[in-house]
Design an enzyme around this catalytic site. Structure first.
Site, PDB file in Angstrom:
ATOM      1  N   SER A 148     -37.191  14.720  38.350  1.00 56.98           N
ATOM      2  CA  SER A 148     -38.412  15.566  39.130  1.00 56.98           C
ATOM      3  C   SER A 148     -38.400  16.912  38.805  1.00 56.98           C
ATOM      4  O   SER A 148     -39.483  17.627  38.921  1.00 56.98           O
ATOM      5  CB  SER A 148     -38.624  15.194  40.418  1.00 56.98           C
ATOM      6  OG  SER A 148     -37.538  15.815  41.216  1.00 56.98           O
ATOM      7  N   LYS A 209     -35.914  20.875  45.189  1.00 57.76           N
ATOM      8  CA  LYS A 209     -37.121  21.311  44.837  1.00 57.76           C
ATOM      9  C   LYS A 209     -37.359  22.813  44.889  1.00 57.76           C
ATOM     10  O   LYS A 209     -36.509  23.468  45.173  1.00 57.76           O
ATOM     11  CB  LYS A 209     -38.457  20.452  45.836  1.00 57.76           C
ATOM     12  CG  LYS A 209     -38.552  19.134  46.089  1.00 57.76           C
ATOM     13  CD  LYS A 209     -38.984  18.401  44.657  1.00 57.76           C
ATOM     14  CE  LYS A 209     -38.929  17.017  44.904  1.00 57.76           C
ATOM     15  NZ  LYS A 209     -39.227  15.998  43.694  1.00 57.76           N
TER      16      LYS A 209
END
Length: 341
Positions: A148, A209
């Site tokens: 990701s 993230k």
């Protein structure tokens, strides 16, 4: 003329001299710390224990801070001969204690045989305690099983997260569990920081993230472009990623360089121009929370899907990539994680 009277008697109790063989066996199999206690050299034992803790701790910090690269020839050679290295260190330490035992052996309460087992327990307990404290307070390693965050952090990467930048909370101090309410020495993440945090929907999971939105801001994706309070961030196409090992995609993937308002820039991937998450509603970031995105924009479940990250869920800030379990190159990507103009 010699004076009469009794001869002077030492006030020190007599210690039955420890033999070289018993000293070597205890030092090699039960640690040199126990061997030094066995011959009554307590100060040297404490000094050895301190050095034994300090050296691995220094190496731990040096690797995660980038002072030592695991890609260096020296580290690779040590890794290839790790068994022989530990054997040599054990023999060297045992010989050293044997040499010390040839000198004075002062009797102490801890130099009896029954102290061998407690000495071993003390030795490893101190080592484990310091190691856990370093992991909880300084740096913690994390593995990244998904893509990701590609192209910056790819599947198989191991990253080092520093614990102090945002203060300490109940999640950031793991594996130590302390009854902390809120955060101690709390500081706000910088826009563009790569953060490790507990997934808000399931705190048994650790996510990584990039911070895009700060408390009170309005974040929206419009045609794949991030908008902060209605203003689009700079985004420039810089090429294509064709390496399937890095992208996880058999066809070329578009690469963009995104530059945030504070000057932090990084690369992002865009597999398609009409991705399902390329257009979103406007999200208002709650107080004490952060809006985060994955760099692989079409393959990341992030704040566009499950909402913002509460400050209490923060674990630490990613500083660098220090290893890749698949043998993929990581040094250049590590240097390019967060560039600021």
């Amino acid at each position: 003329m010699a004076s009469g009277g009794p001869s002077p008697v030492s006030s020190e109790p007599t210690l039955r001299r420890r033999g070289l063989l018993s000293t070597a066996i205890i030092s090699y199999f039960f640690t040199p710390f126990a061997g030094l206690l066995w011959i009554g050299r307590g100060r040297l034992a404490v000094g050895f224990l301190s050095a034994f803790i300090a050296i691995p701790l220094g190496a731990y910090v040096a690797v995660f801070s980038g002072a030592i690269s695991l890609d260096s020839d020296l580290v690779r050679n040590c890794e290839a001969h790790l068994d022989w290295l530990f054997l040599a260190i054990g023999i060297f330490a045992a010989v050293g204690v044997m040499a010390i035992s040839l000198g004075p052996q002062t009797p102490r309460w801890y130099s009896s045989g029954w102290m061998v087992v407690p000495a071993v327990l003390i030795f490893f307990a101190a080592f484990v305690l310091v190691g856990l404290s370093a992991r909880a307070l300084i740096y913690q390693p994390f593995s990244t099983p998904s893509g990701s965050m590609t192209p910056n952090i790819v599947a198989g990467d191991y990253v080092a997260a520093s614990k102090w930048p945002y203060g300490y909370g109940r999640y950031s101090m793991a594996p130590l569990t302390l009854p902390i309410v809120g955060r101690v020495f709390e500081r706000q993440p910088r826009r563009g920081d790569l953060i490790v945090f507990k997934y808000p929907k399931d705190t048994s999971l650790d996510y990584v993230k990039r911070v895009i939105g700060l408390p009170g801001e309005r974040i929206q994706m419009v045609a794949g472009v991030v908008h902060v309070d209605g203003v689009p961030v700079d985004r420039e196409r810089v090429g294509e990623l064709t390496d399937e090992a890095l992208s996880g995609n058999k066809r070329p993937v578009m690469v963009y360089r995104e530059r945030l308002p504070n000057g932090v820039s990084y690369q992002t991937l865009d597999e398609r121009e009409d991705g399902i998450l390329d257009d979103t509603r406007a999200f208002t970031v709650d107080a004490g929370s952060y809006f985060v995105l994955g760099d692989n924009r079409d393959n990341s479940a992030d704040s566009r899907v499950w909402g913002t990250v509460p400050a209490e869920n923060l674990i630490g800030r990613v500083e660098r990539i220090y290893w890749n379990s698949f043998g993929l190159p990581f040094a250049e990507r590590s240097d390019d994680l967060m560039k600021a103009d």
